[in-house]
Design an enzyme around this catalytic site. Structure first.
Site, short mmCIF file in Angstrom:
data_model
loop_
_atom_site.label_atom_id
_atom_site.label_comp_id
_atom_site.label_asym_id
_atom_site.label_seq_id
_atom_site.Cartn_x
_atom_site.Cartn_y
_atom_site.Cartn_z
N SER A 108 0.87 -1.19 0.00
CA SER A 108 0.00 0.00 0.00
C SER A 108 0.89 1.23 0.00
O SER A 108 2.06 1.17 0.42
CB SER A 108 -0.86 0.00 1.27
OG SER A 108 -1.49 1.26 1.44
N TYR A 140 -2.19 -0.05 11.06
CA TYR A 140 -2.33 -0.46 9.65
C TYR A 140 -1.08 -0.07 8.87
O TYR A 140 -0.53 -0.89 8.11
CB TYR A 140 -3.58 0.17 9.01
CG TYR A 140 -3.71 -0.22 7.55
CD1 TYR A 140 -4.05 -1.53 7.19
CD2 TYR A 140 -3.45 0.69 6.53
CE1 TYR A 140 -4.13 -1.90 5.85
CE2 TYR A 140 -3.54 0.33 5.19
CZ TYR A 140 -3.88 -0.98 4.87
OH TYR A 140 -3.95 -1.36 3.54
#
Ligand code: NDP
Ligand code: 8X3
Length: 248
Positions: free
Chosen positions: A135, A148
């Site tokens: 990501s 995260y």
């Protein structure tokens, strides 16, 4: 014999789109996730289109379950390490440790369990290709996303080390690092709050699972001597984590 792809987290979003796309490109796919009924629906859709699909329902956080599901697979040419989640969007002092555990156990430990099982098979077979879904959060940490972002930083680090570890075995490792993709990701992050999830994409045309699948399919068909180490894919309206140009 058709090439075999194993895609984790294929019950939704990027993983589901990737399973359908790779199947359309002629791969046999093995699709994983916890929701068996969704895997069955995916298998039926792929078979109706003339493709081959095996389904493996298990929780990637459970190392023994990973072995039980994957040890018997004979050959895997391509692994797409996609299963993952964000859970919660809070400052560190207010975060839920249950959410933290879910993210770390899924995004980091689950990815490692599957990668080890599959890497051993690829080494025995003389090669293969592993695509990790990272990501932009893997290099751009943001407020409310400490854990995260930490897990995606881990995926970024693991991808680079893994590439070196597996190089001499003829195994390519690629990392696909998307920005905003509209899937079930935000609904999961906000624990089912659809208003909060929809707000993430307000005024933006986000990427779709199909967009990411397109990149994975391209990476997977490159000639053996050529690898994409990493690729960052963004919606045109998103420059980076903190700059999104929203149209009202
Ligand atoms: P979705 O929520 O739509 O899909 C997530 C998939 O992961 C589901 O198939 C889910 O299956 C699976 N999964 C989650 N937890 C587990 C578990 N414990 N065991 C097995 N499978 C699990 O989200 P996305 O498609 O967006 O997410 C896919 C990947 O892309 C993730 O790694 C995410 O971090 C990454 N990503 C997403 C972005 C986005 O904006 N959407 C941007 C950048 C990266 P099930 O629930 O059936 O188990
Ligand atoms: C998922 C997208 O915005 O959390 O990785 O980085 S974001």
């Amino acid at each position: 014999m058709k090439k075999q792809a194993l895609i984790t987290g294929a019950t939704s979003g990027i993983g589901r789109a990737t399973a359908l796309r790779l199947s359309a490109d002629g791969w046999d796919v093995a699709a994983t996730g916890r929701r068996a009924e969704r895997l069955d629906a995916l298998r039926r859709e792929i078979e109706a289109a003339g493709g081959g699909c095996r389904t493996l329902a298990f929780d990637i956080r459970d190392e023994a379950a990973c072995h039980a599901a994957l040890d018997g697979l004979e050959r895997i040419d391509l692994l797409v390490n996609n299963a993952g989640l964000a859970a919660g969007f809070e400052h560190l002092d207010r975060g839920s440790t249950a959410d933290w555990n879910a993210m770390i156990d899924t995004n980091v430990k689950g990815l490692l369990y599957v990668s080890q099982i599959v890497a051993r098979k690829m080494i025995a077979a003389g090669g293969g290709h592993i695509v990790n879904i990272g990501s932009i959060a893997g290099t751009e940490p943001y407020e409310n996303g400490a854990v995260y972002c930490a897990t995606k930083h881990a995926v970024h680090a693991i991808s680079q080390s893994m590439r070196a570890d597996l190089l001499s075995h003829g195994i390519k490792v690629s990392e696909v690092r998307p920005g905003m993709v509209e899937t079930e990701f935000s609904v999961v992050r906000f624990h089912g709050d659809r208003t909060a999830a929809d707000n993430v994409y307000r005024g933006v045309e986000p990427l779709t699972g199909d967009d990411i699948a397109e990149a994975i399919a391209w990476i997977a068909q490159l000639p053996a001597h050529m690898n994409v180490n990493e690729i960052v894919l963004m919606p045109s309206q998103q420059a980076c984590q903190y700059y999104v140009h929203r149209k009202s």
